[in-house]
Design a protein around this motif. Sequence first.
Motif, PDB file in Angstrom:
ATOM      1  N   ILE A 116       1.466  -4.302  -1.783  1.00  0.00           N
ATOM      2  CA  ILE A 116       1.990  -3.514  -2.685  1.00  0.00           C
ATOM      3  C   ILE A 116       3.699  -4.027  -2.839  1.00  0.00           C
ATOM      4  N   ARG A 117       4.067  -4.209  -1.621  1.00  0.00           N
ATOM      5  CA  ARG A 117       5.515  -4.617  -1.408  1.00  0.00           C
ATOM      6  C   ARG A 117       5.789  -5.918  -2.060  1.00  0.00           C
ATOM      7  N   VAL A 118       4.909  -6.777  -1.996  1.00  0.00           N
ATOM      8  CA  VAL A 118       4.926  -8.415  -2.567  1.00  0.00           C
ATOM      9  C   VAL A 118       5.119  -8.113  -3.943  1.00  0.00           C
ATOM     10  N   LEU A 119       3.952  -7.336  -4.752  1.00  0.00           N
ATOM     11  CA  LEU A 119       3.815  -7.078  -5.963  1.00  0.00           C
ATOM     12  C   LEU A 119       5.077  -6.750  -6.708  1.00  0.00           C
ATOM     13  N   VAL A 120       5.692  -5.401  -5.918  1.00  0.00           N
ATOM     14  CA  VAL A 120       6.841  -4.937  -6.609  1.00  0.00           C
ATOM     15  C   VAL A 120       8.134  -5.802  -6.331  1.00  0.00           C
ATOM     16  N   ALA A 121       8.170  -6.469  -5.376  1.00  0.00           N
ATOM     17  CA  ALA A 121       8.983  -7.651  -5.247  1.00  0.00           C
ATOM     18  C   ALA A 121       8.925  -8.710  -6.160  1.00  0.00           C
ATOM     19  N   ARG A 122       7.805  -8.900  -6.675  1.00  0.00           N
ATOM     20  CA  ARG A 122       7.581  -9.978  -7.584  1.00  0.00           C
ATOM     21  C   ARG A 122       8.163  -9.566  -9.094  1.00  0.00           C
TER      22      ARG A 122
END
Length: 149
Positions: A116-122
């Motif tokens: 989730i953290r990676v998707l939101v950052a992307r």
Amino acid sequence: MRPKKTILCVDNNEQVLSVRTFLLETRGYRVIAAHTSHEALEVVERSLPGTLDLILCDLIMPQMDGNELVRRAKQLHPGLPAMIVSGTVNAFDRAIHADVFLPKGASSPAEMIERIRVLVARKRGPKKAVLAQPSHPAELATYTHATAS
């Protein structure tokens, strides 16, 4: 302090939705919980582009499955990242509209939070490097020499 990222969390199983909501809220996310795909789609329709940071939903739901929900949500907000979770591990081929497919039970809550953290950052995009520009022409020669060496 950074504003909280907003996640639309969708699951027809009330207990799963409650646990996921708690998990995400304790990690600093703002969660909008929806019990049906239709309820979630209404949230997406009412939201301004960019106000939702992620849609997290179950694949198998009555009336409209998670894949169809994600497809319709992305028609309304093309940049909206989506993660589909399913207890049916071999159902990943049915989750074609999601950015990430996560099988229930095959991944830890920590792994889900990291994805989730990676998707939101992307969604936010990479941080842009900003070079300080010299303000005076005399500084230009020093600036050029310093960056070249």
